[in-house]
Motif scaffolding. Sequence first.
Motif, mmCIF file in Angstrom:
data_model
loop_
_atom_site.group_PDB
_atom_site.id
_atom_site.type_symbol
_atom_site.label_atom_id
_atom_site.label_comp_id
_atom_site.label_asym_id
_atom_site.label_seq_id
_atom_site.Cartn_x
_atom_site.Cartn_y
_atom_site.Cartn_z
ATOM 1 N N LEU A 37 2.944 12.127 -4.624
ATOM 2 C CA LEU A 37 2.522 10.167 -4.985
ATOM 3 C C LEU A 37 2.308 9.970 -5.626
ATOM 4 N N GLU A 38 0.962 10.073 -6.401
ATOM 5 C CA GLU A 38 0.469 9.353 -7.495
ATOM 6 C C GLU A 38 1.262 9.044 -8.834
ATOM 7 N N TYR A 39 2.227 9.904 -8.943
ATOM 8 C CA TYR A 39 2.755 10.223 -10.016
ATOM 9 C C TYR A 39 3.710 8.705 -9.351
ATOM 10 N N THR A 40 4.644 8.811 -8.558
ATOM 11 C CA THR A 40 5.841 8.248 -8.126
ATOM 12 C C THR A 40 4.750 6.276 -8.367
ATOM 13 N N THR B 80 4.390 5.241 -11.839
ATOM 14 C CA THR B 80 5.422 4.384 -12.005
ATOM 15 C C THR B 80 6.399 3.432 -10.994
ATOM 16 N N ALA B 81 6.319 2.658 -10.153
ATOM 17 C CA ALA B 81 6.508 1.773 -9.789
ATOM 18 C C ALA B 81 5.171 0.703 -10.244
ATOM 19 N N TYR B 82 4.114 1.141 -10.397
ATOM 20 C CA TYR B 82 2.777 0.086 -10.594
ATOM 21 C C TYR B 82 3.887 -0.324 -12.497
ATOM 22 N N SER C 287 -1.407 3.458 -1.656
ATOM 23 C CA SER C 287 -2.601 4.066 -2.552
ATOM 24 C C SER C 287 -3.724 3.922 -2.091
ATOM 25 N N SER C 288 -4.162 2.341 -1.736
ATOM 26 C CA SER C 288 -5.589 2.809 -1.659
ATOM 27 C C SER C 288 -6.040 3.043 0.217
ATOM 28 N N LYS C 289 -4.617 3.297 1.637
ATOM 29 C CA LYS C 289 -4.931 3.265 2.333
ATOM 30 C C LYS C 289 -5.312 2.420 2.986
ATOM 31 N N ALA C 290 -5.909 0.961 2.278
ATOM 32 C CA ALA C 290 -6.296 -0.192 2.922
ATOM 33 C C ALA C 290 -5.309 -1.033 3.478
#
Length: 91
Positions: free
Chosen positions: A2-5, A8-10, A54-57
């Motif tokens: 998920l971090e790589y995805t 990539t989206a950023y 990414s932050s779950k906020a």
Amino acid sequence: MLEYTLMTAYAILSLALVLAFIRLVIGPSLPDRVVALELIASLMIGFIAIYTLSSKATAFLDVAMVLALTAFLAAVGFARLLEKGAHRDAD
């Protein structure tokens, strides 16, 4: 994974933001600039959505909805302004 995805989206959103900013600066007409501003607002909504993942906020989703509504109202206002025959740049 998920971090790589997310990274990539950023990266893709950042590239699109740079290209939209170039279109905003170059123009050549007022409607082109307004469309570029609308695109930048949509890209900002994408950034907020990716950051929320990414932050779950989840509070940032409210910010994204307000930005989307504001951008929509700005587009409607500009369309009404052009419909009434406001100043247009020559192509």
